[in-house]
Design a protein around this motif. Sequence first.
Motif, PDB file in Angstrom:
ATOM      1  N   LYS A  62      47.810   6.653-121.594  1.00 29.63           N
ATOM      2  CA  LYS A  62      47.094   7.215-122.752  1.00 29.63           C
ATOM      3  C   LYS A  62      47.179   8.739-122.763  1.00 29.63           C
ATOM      4  O   LYS A  62      46.187   9.427-122.952  1.00 29.63           O
ATOM      5  CB  LYS A  62      45.651   6.732-122.765  1.00 29.63           C
ATOM      6  CG  LYS A  62      45.535   5.234-122.858  1.00 29.63           C
ATOM      7  CD  LYS A  62      44.092   4.814-122.661  1.00 29.63           C
ATOM      8  CE  LYS A  62      44.026   3.368-122.299  1.00 29.63           C
ATOM      9  NZ  LYS A  62      44.018   3.101-120.886  1.00 29.63           N
ATOM     10  N   TYR A  63      48.374   9.235-122.518  1.00 29.17           N
ATOM     11  CA  TYR A  63      48.678  10.665-122.521  1.00 29.17           C
ATOM     12  C   TYR A  63      47.888  11.438-121.468  1.00 29.17           C
ATOM     13  O   TYR A  63      47.780  12.648-121.534  1.00 29.17           O
ATOM     14  CB  TYR A  63      48.434  11.296-123.900  1.00 29.17           C
ATOM     15  CG  TYR A  63      49.232  10.671-125.007  1.00 29.17           C
ATOM     16  CD1 TYR A  63      50.584  10.945-125.151  1.00 29.17           C
ATOM     17  CD2 TYR A  63      48.635   9.796-125.905  1.00 29.17           C
ATOM     18  CE1 TYR A  63      51.320  10.364-126.165  1.00 29.17           C
ATOM     19  CE2 TYR A  63      49.369   9.216-126.916  1.00 29.17           C
ATOM     20  CZ  TYR A  63      50.711   9.505-127.047  1.00 29.17           C
ATOM     21  OH  TYR A  63      51.430   8.931-128.041  1.00 29.17           O
ATOM     22  N   GLY A  64      47.283  10.743-120.524  1.00 27.42           N
ATOM     23  CA  GLY A  64      46.529  11.385-119.456  1.00 27.42           C
ATOM     24  C   GLY A  64      45.112  11.762-119.833  1.00 27.42           C
ATOM     25  O   GLY A  64      44.421  12.415-119.058  1.00 27.42           O
ATOM     26  N   PHE A  65      44.672  11.341-121.009  1.00 33.72           N
ATOM     27  CA  PHE A  65      43.327  11.716-121.439  1.00 33.72           C
ATOM     28  C   PHE A  65      42.243  11.024-120.616  1.00 33.72           C
ATOM     29  O   PHE A  65      41.176  11.594-120.408  1.00 33.72           O
ATOM     30  CB  PHE A  65      43.129  11.417-122.933  1.00 33.72           C
ATOM     31  CG  PHE A  65      43.799  12.423-123.813  1.00 33.72           C
ATOM     32  CD1 PHE A  65      43.390  13.742-123.814  1.00 33.72           C
ATOM     33  CD2 PHE A  65      44.849  12.053-124.633  1.00 33.72           C
ATOM     34  CE1 PHE A  65      44.004  14.677-124.621  1.00 33.72           C
ATOM     35  CE2 PHE A  65      45.472  12.985-125.442  1.00 33.72           C
ATOM     36  CZ  PHE A  65      45.048  14.290-125.434  1.00 33.72           C
ATOM     37  N   ALA A  67      42.404  10.281-117.397  1.00 36.39           N
ATOM     38  CA  ALA A  67      42.287  11.014-116.133  1.00 36.39           C
ATOM     39  C   ALA A  67      41.576  12.350-116.353  1.00 36.39           C
ATOM     40  O   ALA A  67      40.752  12.761-115.534  1.00 36.39           O
ATOM     41  CB  ALA A  67      43.669  11.240-115.532  1.00 36.39           C
ATOM     42  N   LEU A  68      41.899  13.017-117.450  1.00 38.19           N
ATOM     43  CA  LEU A  68      41.231  14.277-117.768  1.00 38.19           C
ATOM     44  C   LEU A  68      39.740  14.046-118.005  1.00 38.19           C
ATOM     45  O   LEU A  68      38.903  14.799-117.505  1.00 38.19           O
ATOM     46  CB  LEU A  68      41.865  14.903-119.012  1.00 38.19           C
ATOM     47  CG  LEU A  68      41.187  16.164-119.541  1.00 38.19           C
ATOM     48  CD1 LEU A  68      41.425  17.318-118.570  1.00 38.19           C
ATOM     49  CD2 LEU A  68      41.707  16.512-120.915  1.00 38.19           C
ATOM     50  N   TYR A  69      39.405  13.006-118.731  1.00 40.66           N
ATOM     51  CA  TYR A  69      37.998  12.692-118.987  1.00 40.66           C
ATOM     52  C   TYR A  69      37.268  12.406-117.678  1.00 40.66           C
ATOM     53  O   TYR A  69      36.147  12.877-117.474  1.00 40.66           O
ATOM     54  CB  TYR A  69      37.903  11.494-119.931  1.00 40.66           C
ATOM     55  CG  TYR A  69      36.493  11.099-120.246  1.00 40.66           C
ATOM     56  CD1 TYR A  69      35.779  11.758-121.230  1.00 40.66           C
ATOM     57  CD2 TYR A  69      35.870  10.082-119.543  1.00 40.66           C
ATOM     58  CE1 TYR A  69      34.474  11.418-121.513  1.00 40.66           C
ATOM     59  CE2 TYR A  69      34.570   9.731-119.816  1.00 40.66           C
ATOM     60  CZ  TYR A  69      33.884  10.397-120.811  1.00 40.66           C
ATOM     61  OH  TYR A  69      32.597  10.047-121.074  1.00 40.66           O
ATOM     62  N   GLY A  76      31.719  15.693-113.836  1.00 40.17           N
ATOM     63  CA  GLY A  76      30.691  16.691-114.133  1.00 40.17           C
ATOM     64  C   GLY A  76      29.338  16.056-114.399  1.00 40.17           C
ATOM     65  O   GLY A  76      28.307  16.557-113.954  1.00 40.17           O
ATOM     66  N   SER A  77      29.334  14.930-115.099  1.00 44.22           N
ATOM     67  CA  SER A  77      28.082  14.235-115.360  1.00 44.22           C
ATOM     68  C   SER A  77      27.481  13.684-114.076  1.00 44.22           C
ATOM     69  O   SER A  77      26.260  13.732-113.884  1.00 44.22           O
ATOM     70  CB  SER A  77      28.308  13.090-116.345  1.00 44.22           C
ATOM     71  OG  SER A  77      28.755  13.592-117.570  1.00 44.22           O
TER      72      SER A  77
END
Length: 142
Positions: A62-65, A67-69, A76-77
């Motif tokens: 999924k375009y790396g999104f 992993a970024l999320y 962070g949460s």
Amino acid sequence: MAALAEHFHSVAGFALHGLMTLPFWLAFAGFATAAYVYLFNPAIADRVYQALRPLARILENKYGFDALYQAVFARGSVLLGRGFWKFGDTALIDGAIVNGSATLIDRLAYITRSIQSGYLYHYAFAMILGLIVLLTAFLWIK
């Protein structure tokens, strides 16, 4: 509506026009290709997948999104939640408010127990000291 009425004189003409446009035929070609590949000749799908493996990997990831999320927002949460838990819940609520008030009451009770000896001359001495402090406060204020 008036502009549509100039080009299409009936509902059937409007519907037939939709069947003659390029988007309809592209969608139909995609459906026909998918039906042939996956229903009648599944080996083609495996060969195309192997040939386009780098592109397929990008699309599968999924375009790396994701992993970024996970790296930015989810981690962070979790860190923010742990901070609230350790500082807010453990240190502030449990430590200072609940256990702190219990510790304060325990210390005050210890001091009160040590002051209350049961001897009358101790209580008289405490009253005299209180009277001296009260008179000093009155003289100090004037």
